[in-house]
Design a protein around this motif. Structure first.
Motif, short mmCIF file in Angstrom:
data_model
loop_
_atom_site.label_atom_id
_atom_site.label_comp_id
_atom_site.label_asym_id
_atom_site.label_seq_id
_atom_site.Cartn_x
_atom_site.Cartn_y
_atom_site.Cartn_z
N SER A 1 47.62 39.05 32.08
CA SER A 1 46.32 38.88 32.72
C SER A 1 45.57 40.19 32.63
O SER A 1 46.06 41.23 33.08
CB SER A 1 46.48 38.45 34.18
OG SER A 1 45.22 38.39 34.82
N THR A 2 44.40 40.18 32.03
CA THR A 2 43.58 41.36 31.86
C THR A 2 42.38 41.28 32.79
O THR A 2 41.72 40.24 32.87
CB THR A 2 43.11 41.50 30.40
OG1 THR A 2 44.24 41.46 29.53
CG2 THR A 2 42.36 42.79 30.18
N ASN A 3 42.11 42.36 33.50
CA ASN A 3 41.01 42.42 34.49
C ASN A 3 41.10 41.28 35.51
O ASN A 3 40.11 40.58 35.75
CB ASN A 3 39.65 42.37 33.78
CG ASN A 3 39.47 43.47 32.77
OD1 ASN A 3 39.75 44.63 33.06
ND2 ASN A 3 39.01 43.12 31.58
N PRO A 4 42.27 41.08 36.11
CA PRO A 4 42.39 39.93 37.02
C PRO A 4 41.54 40.05 38.28
O PRO A 4 41.01 39.05 38.76
CB PRO A 4 43.89 39.91 37.35
CG PRO A 4 44.36 41.30 37.10
CD PRO A 4 43.54 41.81 35.96
N PHE A 5 41.39 41.28 38.83
CA PHE A 5 40.59 41.39 40.04
C PHE A 5 40.26 42.86 40.32
O PHE A 5 40.94 43.77 39.85
CB PHE A 5 41.30 40.77 41.25
CG PHE A 5 42.68 41.30 41.50
CD1 PHE A 5 42.89 42.44 42.27
CD2 PHE A 5 43.78 40.65 40.96
CE1 PHE A 5 44.17 42.93 42.50
CE2 PHE A 5 45.07 41.14 41.18
CZ PHE A 5 45.26 42.26 41.95
N LEU A 6 39.20 43.03 41.09
CA LEU A 6 38.84 44.35 41.63
C LEU A 6 39.56 44.53 42.95
O LEU A 6 39.49 43.68 43.83
CB LEU A 6 37.34 44.45 41.83
CG LEU A 6 36.49 44.93 40.66
CD1 LEU A 6 35.00 44.73 40.97
CD2 LEU A 6 36.74 46.40 40.35
N ILE A 7 40.24 45.65 43.08
CA ILE A 7 40.90 45.96 44.34
C ILE A 7 39.90 46.53 45.33
O ILE A 7 39.93 46.22 46.53
CB ILE A 7 42.06 46.95 44.10
CG1 ILE A 7 43.09 46.32 43.14
CG2 ILE A 7 42.71 47.36 45.41
CD1 ILE A 7 44.18 47.27 42.72
N TYR A 8 38.99 47.37 44.81
CA TYR A 8 37.98 47.96 45.69
C TYR A 8 36.71 48.22 44.90
O TYR A 8 36.75 48.64 43.74
CB TYR A 8 38.46 49.29 46.28
CG TYR A 8 37.31 50.11 46.84
CD1 TYR A 8 36.77 49.80 48.09
CD2 TYR A 8 36.73 51.13 46.10
CE1 TYR A 8 35.69 50.52 48.59
CE2 TYR A 8 35.65 51.86 46.60
CZ TYR A 8 35.13 51.55 47.84
OH TYR A 8 34.06 52.24 48.32
N SER A 9 35.58 47.94 45.51
CA SER A 9 34.28 48.40 45.04
C SER A 9 33.33 48.37 46.23
O SER A 9 33.60 47.71 47.24
CB SER A 9 33.74 47.52 43.90
OG SER A 9 33.46 46.22 44.36
N ASP A 10 32.24 49.05 46.12
CA ASP A 10 31.28 49.14 47.22
C ASP A 10 30.72 47.76 47.53
O ASP A 10 30.23 47.05 46.64
CB ASP A 10 30.14 50.09 46.80
CG ASP A 10 29.24 50.45 47.98
OD1 ASP A 10 29.33 49.80 49.04
OD2 ASP A 10 28.44 51.40 47.84
N SER A 11 30.81 47.35 48.80
CA SER A 11 30.31 46.04 49.20
C SER A 11 28.81 45.91 48.97
O SER A 11 28.29 44.80 48.84
CB SER A 11 30.63 45.78 50.68
OG SER A 11 30.01 46.78 51.51
N LYS A 12 28.12 47.03 48.88
CA LYS A 12 26.69 46.99 48.65
C LYS A 12 26.34 46.46 47.26
O LYS A 12 25.21 46.04 47.02
CB LYS A 12 26.11 48.41 48.84
CG LYS A 12 24.60 48.45 49.03
CD LYS A 12 24.14 49.85 49.37
CE LYS A 12 22.62 49.87 49.58
NZ LYS A 12 22.13 51.24 49.89
N LEU A 13 27.32 46.48 46.36
CA LEU A 13 27.07 45.97 45.01
C LEU A 13 26.85 44.46 45.02
O LEU A 13 26.23 43.93 44.10
CB LEU A 13 28.25 46.31 44.10
CG LEU A 13 28.38 47.78 43.68
CD1 LEU A 13 29.72 48.02 43.01
CD2 LEU A 13 27.25 48.16 42.75
N GLY A 14 27.37 43.78 46.02
CA GLY A 14 27.12 42.35 46.12
C GLY A 14 27.57 41.56 44.90
O GLY A 14 26.89 40.64 44.47
N GLY A 15 28.73 41.92 44.36
CA GLY A 15 29.24 41.21 43.19
C GLY A 15 28.88 41.85 41.88
O GLY A 15 29.41 41.47 40.84
N GLN A 16 27.94 42.77 41.89
CA GLN A 16 27.58 43.46 40.65
C GLN A 16 28.75 44.31 40.20
O GLN A 16 29.25 45.15 40.94
CB GLN A 16 26.34 44.33 40.89
CG GLN A 16 25.80 45.03 39.65
CD GLN A 16 24.50 45.78 39.94
OE1 GLN A 16 23.76 45.43 40.85
NE2 GLN A 16 24.23 46.81 39.16
N ASP A 17 29.24 44.08 38.96
CA ASP A 17 30.42 44.79 38.47
C ASP A 17 30.08 46.26 38.27
O ASP A 17 29.11 46.58 37.60
CB ASP A 17 30.89 44.18 37.14
CG ASP A 17 32.29 44.63 36.78
OD1 ASP A 17 32.50 45.86 36.65
OD2 ASP A 17 33.17 43.78 36.62
#
Length: 959
Positions: A918-934
């Motif tokens: 599985s490649t790029n299965p999930f983000l463990i952490y990112s800024d919630s302000k991104l609102g889904g923006q990778d």
């Protein structure tokens, strides 16, 4: 595959890639993490003729003085050396079959903070109450969604029944809109597929006393992640090695080739609107952009199962239909031949020759059929209102009183382009080494010459009136060519680039008792892309490196803890020529004057670039200090590097007084410092007969500062976050913002403005995206757009025939500009972020929210349309619309199983291995302000797609 050195390469530029000894200039975006995580198959084969990931024998990363021993001034930021597979001597014929089946997951709306269709329609109702979405603007305007569909129904009279399709009453209109309010269309499911990709590879290797052979054939097919995509590729690789004259002479020949056919959605170039601070694109049918930026109240089909059309560019539009009638077909042919010879005069002296030739062509056809929205836009003139608005119609300057008219009456548009690349590389080297006085002293002298040749040709042609459904018959109105020329859009273009480079290399390495090593490297390179002056065109560079193998000292050799220890200092001058270095000679272009009347237009010569005889290489002085440590019989391995770089003569634009006819000129006008550290740790945690656990960790961090810059960057480049924001005292690609100061009593954004002539009565009058004078006095610095912190954590476990591994990557230290979703005017095609729920609605809301109001017609008239549009653009590029770019991502998870040797022997095979990945299965952490923006993906439309979640099954069989 093996890795030596740090797997995170950072700095001023990308690392260089060497494949089988040849520099690969086309590989610019491939990272080591991509190789490790298994994404290399597609990336490598698209950049190099006939090379698949299964053909790779090993790759290693060179960061010390040895990096410049052969690759010289180009080794500014490390060298990634890839060696492909070859046969082995006296090897019996061996076949190996590999196959991969991969499925990409569909994007999900749950990952993006967007309103559903019911919430979106409530916003439309508010817009309607504020004077928007009325019948004239929605029915005859440039864009229209569900309100356009409703007004068409109101206006559609059935002469048989004597009634209109929809009564124009509040109750009937509410019932009609309710079906769209509840639609909640999932555009991702409509436009994206889970069609698996397939990769098949068959390789053969064998060897005798005098020769070895390796051959591979690969096939890759991708039915498309979206309904607009498709890829098919065939690759071939043949490598032979011959051992002659009692193994004194070794000759290796290699032939690689690939053929690729690809479909992509039709797209047009993006344009900058420097006045209003935005990007515009007349036609953007990127399925991902459409899914995120189009109302979920729209439907692909109506209740009867027929395609349902909205309005786009004054013409009917349905994304499914448009993708079937507006696409790009790409055909790429790539072939490469390489020969290497090695002759050993004696045990001390070896001669090496390398010759490589490559020819690649790419033919693109952008087919815009007569049934596309683009062609319909060129023909849309159903009313005088539409006729006068539609900029795709032609207003003849020779007939100023004539109304705009259609100049694409039939057919569509066929845009063809061709790119051709021819490259040659020739290298001759001598390598002499010997040890003296009972092997106490060692000396190696290496020298050589390399010649690089590259010709690039580009051409394009735009054919109007091509009738796709009539056998390709062409019907061209001459005035459409006149329209294109008057608008500065040439219907034909051609360009060529000639690149010639020569390098002379010398390297000497001396060691005393293999403890103390001194390395001296000198390079003398010349390029036709530098200035005419010999001092500019030819550049000597050097590197001085040393190594102290402390573990060979007596006081370390008996240690039960320290297994290996080395200290590596180096210092040198390295250099590059920027890709935009093109004005070593004056560049003149024939053009036509831009005058209203055709009779007044005439040819003239435009000075595109003044000659810059002193244009020279970008130089970097670099000091590197490295330490390598191995503990407990090398079960714990550590590498530490600290580097200090000072770049000078960096090529950049400078604004001139205009003397000579050029206001902006390229020159060696900038300086920059970069300091960083890198650390890598590899451990074998458990090592038993049946179980093994290994861990790898690396981290790197750097700081960067532009110390000299002659060009003053405009506000637009500084605030958009596209990497073009450069200013003295800040890192390359810095991000700045308008300083947001809350909302006013009308719900409009306010900004801190420090211009001396600021007028509170005209709060947006001073917002100027083209401003370059003292802009840092009122802009806020947010941070760099490029991460200055990155690394990864890998763990691998082996239990008997099973293996399991995972790789986590992380990055940080950068800021991201959120997608520009706010505007002074919206249409009923727009979709809105969830934060719109908290928008300003009534006076007093400015005390509870920072989300601006949906402007009313009266508010626009009060402030002015242009002023208010710039105000909302400034809000998009304000301090309120910035997120942290740091993230932690699960990059790869893999589970594999190899059949037991007894079973393999019983089957008559050499190996059988299966794996799930599985490649790029999930983000463990990112800024919630991104609102889904990778955080790793910049939404630019066109043909850009986000990082996908990939599931792969692989099978490898040897026999």
């Amino acid at each position: 595959m093996t890795i030596r050195g740090s797997s995170s390469i950072l700095g001023d530029t990308k690392p260089i890639w060497i494949i089988d000894g040849v520099l690969q200039e086309e590989i610019v975006n491939l990272s080591v993490a991509d190789l490790v995580s298994g994404d290399a198959n597609t990336l490598l084969s698209s950049a190099v003729a006939g090379l698949n990931a299964s053909d790779i024998e090993s790759f290693e990363i060179l960061k010390d003085a040895s990096a410049t021993a052969l690759y010289g001034a180009r080794a500014l930021n490390g060298v990634v050396v890839i060696t492909t597979k070859s046969g082995k001597k006296n090897q019996k014929p061996t076949f190996n079959y590999t196959s991969e089946y991969a499925v990409r997951d569909l994007p999900r709306y749950s990952n993006y903070d967007l309103l559903n269709s019911q919430e979106t329609v409530s916003v439309y109702r508010e817009m309607e109450s504020k004077g928007f979405l009325d019948l004239p603007s929605s029915f005859q305007g440039r864009y229209g969604g569900i309100y356009n569909i409703m007004y068409r129904a109101i206006n559609n009279y059935d002469p048989i029944s004597g009634q209109f399709e929809l009564e124009n009453t509040p109750e009937a209109r509410a019932r009609f809109l309710q079906q769209y309010e509840l639609a909640n269309t999932n555009w991702f499911k409509t436009l994206f597929n889970t069609t698996p990709t397939q990769t098949h590879g068959l390789s053969f290797s064998s060897g005798s006393d005098n020769s070895t052979m390796y051959a591979s054939l690969g096939y890759y097919t991708d039915g498309g992640w979206t309904i607009a995509d498709r890829v098919r590729r065939i690759t071939g690789n043949l490598r032979n090695t011959f051992y002659l004259s009692d193994d004194k002479l070794k000759i290796t020949t290699q032939l690689q080739g690939s053929i690729r056919n690809q479909l992509a959605p039709g797209t047009f170039s993006r344009e900058e609107d420097l006045v209003n601070g935005s990007y515009t694109r007349d036609f953007d049918v990127n399925p991902f952009s459409y899914s995120l930026n189009t109302s979920r109240a729209l439907r692909p089909k109506d209740n009867n199962g027929n395609l349902e059309y909205s309005r786009y560019n004054w013409a009917p539009f349905n994304i499914v239909d448009e993708l079937a009638n507006n696409g790009i077909e790409i055909n790429v042919s790539d072939i490469k031949f390489q020969a290497q010879a090695e002759y050993k005069f004696n045990d001390n002296l070896t001669y090496n020759f390398l010759g490589s030739a490559r020819y690649a062509t790419s033919n693109n056809e952008h087919a815009i059929t007569e049934n596309s929205n683009v062609a319909a836009a060129y023909r849309s003139n159903e009313t005088t209102i539409v006729r006068d608005q539609n900029n795709f119609l032609f207003s003849d300057p020779d007939r100023p009183n004539a109304p705009p008219r259609v100049v694409l009456p039939v057919g569509g548009i066929l845009i063809t382009s061709k790119n051709a690349l021819v490259t040659y590389t020739i290298r001759n080297t001598l390598d002499w080494s010997k040890r003296f006085k009972d092997n106490l002293h060692g000396l190696r002298i290496y020298g050589g010459q390399e010649y690089r040749y590259a010709d690039r040709n580009q051409s394009s042609n735009t054919g109007y009136g091509y009738q796709f459904d009539r056998g390709g018959t062409v019907f061209t109105d001459p005035d459409i060519l006149k329209k294109a020329i008057l608008e500065g859009n040439p219907y034909f273009s051609a360009s060529e680039t000639r690149q010639r480079e020569v390098a002379f290399i010398a390297n000497m390495t001396y060691d005393y008792d293999r403890k103390y090593v001194l390395n001296l490297t000198g390079n003398y390179e010349g390029s036709n892309r530098a200035g005419k002056s010999s001092q500019s065109r030819w550049l000597p560079t050097y590197t001085i490196g040393a190594r102290w193998n402390v573990d060979k000292e007596d006081f370390i050799q008996n240690s039960n803890i320290i297994s290996s220890l080395a200290i590596r200092p180096s210092y040198g001058l390295v250099a590059l020529l920027a890709d935009n270095a093109t004005n070593n000679l004056a560049v003149f272009r024939n053009q036509i004057t831009d005058r209203l009347n055709n009779d007044d237009r005439e040819n003239f010569i435009n000075i595109e670039d003044l000659q810059n005889t002193e244009l020279t290489w970008e130089k970097t002085l670099e000091l590197n200090l490295g330490v390598d440590v191995g503990l407990f019989n090398n079960r714990v391995m550590m590498n530490f590097d600290a580097y200090f770089k000072k770049g000078k003569d960096l090529i950049d634009l400078i604004r001139t007084t205009g003397i000579g006819g050029e206001s902006l000129k390229l020159g060696n006008n900038s300086e920059m410092t970069t300091n960083g550290i890198e650390f890598q740790l590899n451990t074998v945690n458990i090592d038993t007969e049946n179980f093994r656990w290994k861990t790898g960790f690396n981290i790197s961090k750097f700081s960067q500062e532009i110390t000299s810059l002659k060009q003053e960057t405009n506000v637009f480049d500084l605030v958009t976050g596209t990497g073009n924001g450069n200013a003295i005292g800040y890192p390359k690609g810095a991000l700045f913002s308008f300083q947001f100061e809350g909302l006013n009593e009308w719900g409009l954004p306010q900004f801190l403005t420090q211009q001396p002539d600021y007028d509170p009565a005209k709060p947006y009058d001073k917002i100027d995206f083209q401003d370059t004078d003292n802009v840092l006095e009122y802009l806020k610095y947010e941070g760099g757009t490029e991460p200055n912190l990155s690394g990864g954590l890998a763990n691998s476990f082996t239990y008997k025939n099973w293996d399991f591994s995972f790789f986590i990557s992380f990055s940080g230290g950068n800021k991201i500009r959120l997608a520009p979703t706010y505007d002074s005017e919206y249409t009923d095609l727009d979709v809105f972020p969830r934060e719109f729920v908290n928008r300003w609605i009534v006076p007093g809301d400015e005390n509870r929210t920072n989300v601006p109001v949906i402007a009313s017609q009266s508010l626009i008239q009060s402030y002015g349309s242009g002023e208010l549009r710039r105000a909302y653009s400034a809000y998009n590029y304000s301090s309120e619309r910035v997120a942290d770019g740091g993230f932690v991502r699960m990059k790869n998870i893999s589970l594999g199983y190899s059949l037991d040797k007894t079973v393999i022997d019983r089957l008559g095979l050499s190996n059988v291995r299966m794996s799930l990945q599985s490649t790029n299965p999930f983000l463990i952490y990112s800024d919630s302000k991104l609102g889904g923006q990778d955080p790793e993906f910049f939404r630019s439309g066109g043909v850009a797609y986000p990082i996908s979640r990939l599931f792969t099954f692989s099978l490898n069989v040897g026999f």
